[in-house]
Each structure stands twice: as structure tokens, then as C-alpha cells.
Enzyme design. Sequence first.
Site, mmCIF file in Angstrom:
data_model
loop_
_atom_site.group_PDB
_atom_site.id
_atom_site.type_symbol
_atom_site.label_atom_id
_atom_site.label_comp_id
_atom_site.label_asym_id
_atom_site.label_seq_id
_atom_site.Cartn_x
_atom_site.Cartn_y
_atom_site.Cartn_z
ATOM 1 N N GLU A 218 34.251 45.116 41.917
ATOM 2 C CA GLU A 218 35.552 44.507 42.257
ATOM 3 C C GLU A 218 36.574 45.481 42.831
ATOM 4 O O GLU A 218 37.718 45.540 42.385
ATOM 5 C CB GLU A 218 36.112 43.786 41.021
ATOM 6 C CG GLU A 218 35.166 42.722 40.490
ATOM 7 C CD GLU A 218 35.607 42.079 39.185
ATOM 8 O OE1 GLU A 218 36.694 42.400 38.683
ATOM 9 O OE2 GLU A 218 34.845 41.248 38.663
ATOM 10 N N GLU B 212 26.476 36.673 39.201
ATOM 11 C CA GLU B 212 27.206 36.094 38.068
ATOM 12 C C GLU B 212 27.462 34.609 38.307
ATOM 13 O O GLU B 212 28.590 34.128 38.193
ATOM 14 C CB GLU B 212 28.540 36.833 37.877
ATOM 15 C CG GLU B 212 28.382 38.328 37.694
ATOM 16 C CD GLU B 212 29.696 39.071 37.436
ATOM 17 O OE1 GLU B 212 30.702 38.421 37.131
ATOM 18 O OE2 GLU B 212 29.686 40.312 37.535
HETATM 19 O O1 9MR Z 1 32.041 37.177 30.732
HETATM 20 C C1 9MR Z 1 32.825 38.324 30.449
HETATM 21 C C2 9MR Z 1 33.851 38.016 29.366
HETATM 22 O O2 9MR Z 1 33.199 37.718 28.143
HETATM 23 C C3 9MR Z 1 34.794 39.208 29.188
HETATM 24 O O3 9MR Z 1 35.848 38.836 28.301
HETATM 25 C C4 9MR Z 1 35.386 39.625 30.533
HETATM 26 C C5 9MR Z 1 36.171 40.911 30.403
HETATM 27 O O4 9MR Z 1 35.351 41.993 30.076
HETATM 28 O O5 9MR Z 1 34.356 39.862 31.470
HETATM 29 C C6 9MR Z 1 33.548 38.750 31.714
HETATM 30 O O6 9MR Z 1 32.603 39.113 32.720
HETATM 31 C C7 9MR Z 1 33.144 39.453 33.993
HETATM 32 C C8 9MR Z 1 32.228 40.469 34.633
HETATM 33 O O7 9MR Z 1 32.067 41.571 33.773
HETATM 34 C C9 9MR Z 1 32.774 40.935 35.982
HETATM 35 N N1 9MR Z 1 33.027 39.807 36.843
HETATM 36 C C10 9MR Z 1 33.832 38.727 36.293
HETATM 37 C C11 9MR Z 1 33.212 38.261 34.966
HETATM 38 C C12 9MR Z 1 33.984 37.093 34.403
HETATM 39 O O8 9MR Z 1 35.275 37.479 34.077
#
Ligand code: 9MR
Length: 396
Positions: free
Chosen positions: A169, A275
Site C-alpha cells: 500500500e 485479498e
Molecule cells: O484483516 C485484517 C484485520 O483483521 C486487521 O485488523 C487489519 C489491520 O491490521 O488488517 C486487515 O488486513 C488488511 C491487510 O493486512 C492489508 N490490506 C487490507 C486488509 C484489510 O484491512
Amino acid sequence: MRMKFNLLALMAVLVGTVHAQSLQEAYRDYWRMGVSVNQWEVKAEEAVGSNLSYSGGVSADQTSHYQAIAQHFGWVVPENCMKCEVIHPQEGLYDFTLGDQLVEKALANGQHVVGHCLIWHSQCAPWFFVDDEGKQVSAEVLKKRMKDHIFTILGHYKGKVEGWDVVNEAFNDDGTLRRSKFYEILGEDFIPLAFQYAHEADPTVELYYNDYSMNKAQKVEGVVNFFRPLIAKGLPITAIGLQGHLIYGDTDYVKEYEQTIQAIASIGLPSQFTELDISMLPNPYGFSGANVSDRFKYSEMMDPYRNGLPADKQEQFDQFWIDFFKMLMANKEHVLRVNFWCLNDANSWRNDFPIKGRSDYATLFDRQSQPKPTVQKLIQLTAPAPVAGSKKSRKK
Ligand code: 9MR
């Protein structure tokens, strides 16, 4: 008993009545089929000394659900446990507990592991950018910290984790570079530097750039234009990751992602969906993206399916994935992996994003980890066409 079942299964395949038994089997000749996994599906443990909380996750033992993960997916990605704040919470202090449990379980089930994620502005432990007095560190110090971080983690998982989201990101949706702390201190060089360190740490491992909103042409153009000259100079990068956090009805994702896959192919790289999920709930204020700090207020109107997803909505969900997979199949030579984010609806971060506490239906498995009808429909998409003249293919 088991032999009898296997014999029946074999006969069914021979007479053409049964196709693949799982997503990974159905798509074996197309791409790597993957899913993200959380710590409660692995061993139901908290990180040592962890006070972190995650969106969407049910913090209860769900180890029995791993069966569905092992059946349908040949590749797994840790949803949270390899992020900087968990794995490297203080300078020089690494906590591999949860990561190791996940890797062990995946390997014991014959699966492959992708690591997520090395350099990300979000969920980065605060110490990373400041010195003992709280002052912002110099470019040299930050480079050293990035290098230690990457070398230690890749060293630890050498031979076990086959690919890494190296940078996550780093772009805004308009295609410009995000003004993160990494950018502020190192400029855009932090991206090629991270790839260089990762390649030096383990030249055998695959390296990915990963981002959301990669259906947006402007963003894709920014990413492609950034990586093109770097690739020409020999940047070690294997693929571009398109996260794919979608909102039903928001836009023509099928068409847009097909264009993205082709734009990325034009710089000689495959794409991978890293994702995937699709929110079936009303979308507040035309919101899009996956920036974890974006949030809106809860209201019952915005949470209409608390007692279950209506049948017509389930049909729309199924049809969306069928159309999306057909597009992917047509572009399979450019698609390396198709990875869903969270196995089941109960665990999906979409229940909490961008509004906290809703009941969403964003994944392929229901709240008990039972496959939705979608799974069988997707498996059937790759079934060989019935042989001409056979009972099924004859016109009535
Ligand atoms: O699914 C993840 C969620 O449980 C966490 O709270 C969040 C913050 O760490 O991250 C989510 O996963 C993210 C991923 O690591 C990067 N892309 C966006 C995803 C959704 O927020």
C-alpha cells in the site's frame, strides 16, 4: 470403508459424473488457490504479550475449521501475525510464536505459505521511525532498521515461506506515492531498497508489491509507471498483488480488473489477487478502498441482513464470482494466485469495515465454515464439457 469410498469416487470420475472435490483441485491448472488464515484457526493462541486487537476476527478456538482451509486452498497467508507490530514490536525483539505455528500447520497440511507483509506504513510498530528521544530517525538509520527487519524475518522463514508481500500500500488512489513515514524519510527509494534487501536476504524467495483499489486506472498507471524503469534496471520482483476488497454493485470490477491484469502484463509481470472479498452491505457515501483507518458510524439501516443474506442477494454474490472467475480463466497466463481474505463470514474484517459491528457476507464460506453454493458453482466452471452424444449433452 475408505477404500470403498475411493473406489466409488474413482468410478464417478471415470463415468464423468464428478469433477474436482475442491477449489484447489479444480483450479490446479490455472493458478495457486489461497486464503488468509488467522491465529484462532491455527492454534487458538494470542501473541506473547499481545495487546493488539483485529477487526472481524472471532477470538475463539476455530481449529476445526482448518479442515476446510486445507481442503480447498493450497496456499495460505497470515492475516495478521507476520505484521511488524506483532513480529517485531520493539527494536531487536522478534516474536515469531504465531507465525511459526501457522507455518508449521500449513506445512503439515502440505500447503505453501506467503508472508504478509514486510514494509507497510500501517500496523508498523511505532519505534521504527524514532530514536530513544522520540525524534525522527535519519535516512541511514531507517535503511538499517528496514534491512535488519527484512533479513531477520526472511532468514527465520527461509525454505518455509515461499513469497513475501515486500511493500504494501505505498500508493494513493490517484497514482501518486503515499506520504508515509517511509516516504518522508527515504523518498521513493524505500520501495526498491526493500526489494533489494529481501532479495539479498533470500534470493530464492518470490517478492511482491501489494495494494488495494487496483481496479482504478489512475492508480494502476501510477504503479505500472513506477515499476517499469525499475524492472528494466533489474529489480527483483515476481508479481503485483491486487488486494481486491470489493463492494457489491460499486463498479464494473470484471472489466476493470481485466484491464489491470493486462496493464501489469505489459511490464512483464503476472498479477495475483491477494485479498479477495466482496461486501454485500450498503455502501456508505460511495466509499471504496481498504484504508484501515477509514471508518463510518453504525446505523441499523446500514446493517440490513443481521438475520441472514436473502436468497436473491446470495444469487447475486454467486453470479459475481462466476463472472469474475470466467474473466480470470480467460487471462490465466497472467494470473499467478487467487487468494481470498478470510475463510468465513464470521471472521471477515468486512463486518467491521468501514462501519463497525455489521453482519456482512463477504467470503465463500458461511459463519460455520460451510461452503456457500458459490464454491460448487466455481468448481463446476472448470469441469470438462460433457462428451458429444452423451446423455447430458443431447438436446431434448
Ligand atoms: O484483516 C485484517 C484485520 O483483521 C486487521 O485488523 C487489519 C489491520 O491490521 O488488517 C486487515 O488486513 C488488511 C491487510 O493486512 C492489508 N490490506 C487490507 C486488509 C484489510 O484491512
